[in-house]
Design a protein around this motif. Structure first.
Motif, PDB file in Angstrom:
ATOM      1  N   SER A 356       0.849  -1.190   0.000  1.00 52.91           N
ATOM      2  CA  SER A 356       0.000   0.000   0.000  1.00 52.91           C
ATOM      3  C   SER A 356       0.883   1.239   0.000  1.00 52.91           C
ATOM      4  O   SER A 356       2.091   1.170   0.281  1.00 52.91           O
ATOM      5  N   LEU A 357       0.290   2.385  -0.320  1.00 52.06           N
ATOM      6  CA  LEU A 357       1.010   3.654  -0.251  1.00 52.06           C
ATOM      7  C   LEU A 357       0.954   4.204   1.168  1.00 52.06           C
ATOM      8  O   LEU A 357      -0.092   4.165   1.813  1.00 52.06           O
ATOM      9  N   ARG A 358       2.086   4.709   1.653  1.00 51.39           N
ATOM     10  CA  ARG A 358       2.112   5.373   2.947  1.00 51.39           C
ATOM     11  C   ARG A 358       1.566   6.783   2.764  1.00 51.39           C
ATOM     12  O   ARG A 358       2.204   7.631   2.125  1.00 51.39           O
ATOM     13  N   ARG A 359       0.385   7.033   3.331  1.00 57.24           N
ATOM     14  CA  ARG A 359      -0.280   8.306   3.082  1.00 57.24           C
ATOM     15  C   ARG A 359       0.575   9.499   3.523  1.00 57.24           C
ATOM     16  O   ARG A 359       0.623  10.526   2.845  1.00 57.24           O
ATOM     17  N   GLU A 360       1.265   9.358   4.652  1.00 51.83           N
ATOM     18  CA  GLU A 360       2.033  10.492   5.154  1.00 51.83           C
ATOM     19  C   GLU A 360       3.253  10.801   4.282  1.00 51.83           C
ATOM     20  O   GLU A 360       3.873  11.860   4.424  1.00 51.83           O
ATOM     21  N   SER A 361       3.610   9.875   3.396  1.00 47.20           N
ATOM     22  CA  SER A 361       4.767  10.091   2.533  1.00 47.20           C
ATOM     23  C   SER A 361       4.408  10.764   1.211  1.00 47.20           C
ATOM     24  O   SER A 361       5.300  11.139   0.450  1.00 47.20           O
ATOM     25  N   VAL A 362       3.108  10.897   0.902  1.00 46.64           N
ATOM     26  CA  VAL A 362       2.700  11.479  -0.378  1.00 46.64           C
ATOM     27  C   VAL A 362       3.181  12.927  -0.444  1.00 46.64           C
ATOM     28  O   VAL A 362       2.827  13.758   0.400  1.00 46.64           O
ATOM     29  N   THR A 363       3.996  13.222  -1.435  1.00 47.61           N
ATOM     30  CA  THR A 363       4.648  14.529  -1.538  1.00 47.61           C
ATOM     31  C   THR A 363       4.444  15.093  -2.937  1.00 47.61           C
ATOM     32  O   THR A 363       4.689  14.411  -3.941  1.00 47.61           O
ATOM     33  N   LEU A 364       4.004  16.323  -2.993  1.00 46.43           N
ATOM     34  CA  LEU A 364       3.737  16.980  -4.263  1.00 46.43           C
ATOM     35  C   LEU A 364       5.032  17.272  -5.016  1.00 46.43           C
ATOM     36  O   LEU A 364       5.982  17.805  -4.456  1.00 46.43           O
ATOM     37  N   ILE A 365       5.059  16.912  -6.293  1.00 47.90           N
ATOM     38  CA  ILE A 365       6.180  17.263  -7.162  1.00 47.90           C
ATOM     39  C   ILE A 365       5.845  18.481  -8.004  1.00 47.90           C
ATOM     40  O   ILE A 365       6.610  19.443  -8.069  1.00 47.90           O
ATOM     41  N   LYS A 366       4.668  18.451  -8.638  1.00 43.82           N
ATOM     42  CA  LYS A 366       4.290  19.569  -9.499  1.00 43.82           C
ATOM     43  C   LYS A 366       2.773  19.670  -9.555  1.00 43.82           C
ATOM     44  O   LYS A 366       2.092  18.696  -9.865  1.00 43.82           O
TER      45      LYS A 366
END
Length: 415
Positions: A356-366
């Motif tokens: 699964s994706l770690r929600r707290e790690s989601v980081t905007l690139i653009k």
């Protein structure tokens, strides 16, 4: 979605910007990085195109980690095939004398350059296809490859990738693929990976019918070096297909990564229109035998089981060498939306225990800028680890500003 997290910090800068000579023209750029001998060297692949027409590809070289570049050299150029050449094209594609006109365009694209860390060879993979003078694409996409043992200075002659086994040849080059009837291409944020036991994984996709009205299917070529390293022999795993309740057009633009436990994860793009889903999603599947067979496709989710909303767009799995964490780079949305645009672009860590994706790690690139249209798209290319900083670098195409084609250089620091 944050610009930076406890793990990731994003910095971007304008790499180049040029005026468009036509409102619909854009510039694409792709980078492949490798270390040549004792120095830090790079190869840059760049191409010019319109949305409907490929114009040409070029290659240039840097020996100082991209600070300065040598002169660009032509790599591929679109060719017009007429008269006797067109007769040969018809024979190759299995077309009758009245099936198509006597003039064809031959074009090439989607270059991949992979550096094998175990033997220093570079493998260059790309696809070629034909269209007639009216611009109608013929289902004939075919993969080609060549090899360099001197850091890209000299290359072997290009030749088609052909699945091993009886019945496969330059026309029928893979299972259920045949020139003139069923095409196959490398697409998306195309790449190649190597497993710990030595298999090269090359994702590719197929679609049947001139009208592209049947579902896409995703495959993975499995390559093994010959003993003398002169060539690669290719097998083919099972195709991945999507049920109608998960994707209305099948699956495509797969990205693969070997997990720490030896299994292979593949993430693919689908199309949620007509499925009953609220918005676009990404789908994942696992292989326990190195990419030969795949389990059931499942929607990508966060650790709490909630859906990762996205767009019907490209993705890239990337294992960051420092620390060994696995990341997914794709378009991630906070809310569901059908026919979602390819923005914003983000990166997130994958939990290899739960996949699964770690929600707290989601980081905007653009994200979409104030001058960008609502359907602005940001496509990353040339994702690699910088030789000197150790940071993750990617180049993002941005053709959204009026009258301008841009490429952004994005550098990601992983804590």
């Amino acid at each position: 979605m944050s610009l930076s997290s406890s793990q990731l910090t994003i910095r971007d800068s304008l790499y180049f910007s040029i005026p468009k000579t036509h409102p619909q023209w854009g510039i694409g750029i792709e980078l492949a990085v490798y270390t040549a001998l004792e120095s830090s060297s790079m190869l840059q692949f760049w191409h010019t195109s319109t949305p409907d027409n490929y114009l040409g590809s070029h290659i240039r070289r840097s020996d100082d980690n991209g600070r300065t570049w040598g002169v660009s050299e032509p790599l591929h150029e679109q060719e017009t095939v007429t008269a006797e050449g067109a007769e040969e094209v018809r024979r190759l594609l299995g077309l009758g004398i009245h099936d198509d006109p006597l003039t064809y365009h031959r074009s090439w694209g989607n270059d991949i350059v992979f550096l094998d860390p175990d033997n220093g060879r570079l493998v260059h993979v790309y696809y070629g296809q034909y269209s007639n003078f009216a611009g109608e694409l013929i289902e004939n996409g075919q993969l080609f490859m060549r090899i360099s043992d001197d850091a890209g200075i000299r290359w072997t002659d290009p030749h088609p990738i052909i699945q091993r086994g009886a019945g496969f040849d330059a026309r029928h080059w893979a299972r259920e693929v045949e020139l003139g009837r069923v095409g196959g291409i490398v697409a998306g944020i195309q790449h190649m990976e190597k497993t710990r036991e030595g298999t090269l994984l090359l994702p590719f996709q197929i679609a049947q019918g001139k009208g592209r009205d049947t579902p896409f299917r995703q495959g993975v070529f499995l390559g093994r070096w010959r003993d003398d390293l002169s060539d690669i022999d290719w097998d083919l795993g099972d195709y991945v297909e999507a049920p109608a309740n998960l994707s209305s057009r099948g699956v495509m633009v797969g990205t693969v990564a070997e997990l720490r436990d030896g299994r292979v994860l593949m993430v693919v793009r689908g199309d949620s229109s007509g499925t009953g889903l609220e918005g676009e999603i990404k789908l994942g599947t696992l292989s326990a035998d190195g990419g030969r067979t795949w389990d059931e496709l499942r929607p990508l989710s966060y650790e709490d089981g909630s859906t990762v909303w996205s767009s019907s767009s490209n993705s890239r799995l990337f294992r960051y060498p420092a620390g060994g964490k696995l990341y997914l780079i794709t378009h991630i949305r906070d809310e569901p939306l059908l026919k979602a645009p390819r923005n914003p672009l983000a990166i997130a860590e994958i939990d290899e225990g739960t996949l699964s994706l770690r929600r707290e790690s989601v980081t905007l690139i653009k994200a979409r800028g104030p001058l960008d249209p609502k359907d602005a798209y940001y496509e990353p290319r040339g994702i690699y680890e910088d030789h000197e900083s150790g940071n993750l670098v990617m180049y993002i195409g941005n053709d959204n500003l009026p009258g301008t084609a841009q490429v952004l250089r994005c550098e990601i620091t992983v804590e």
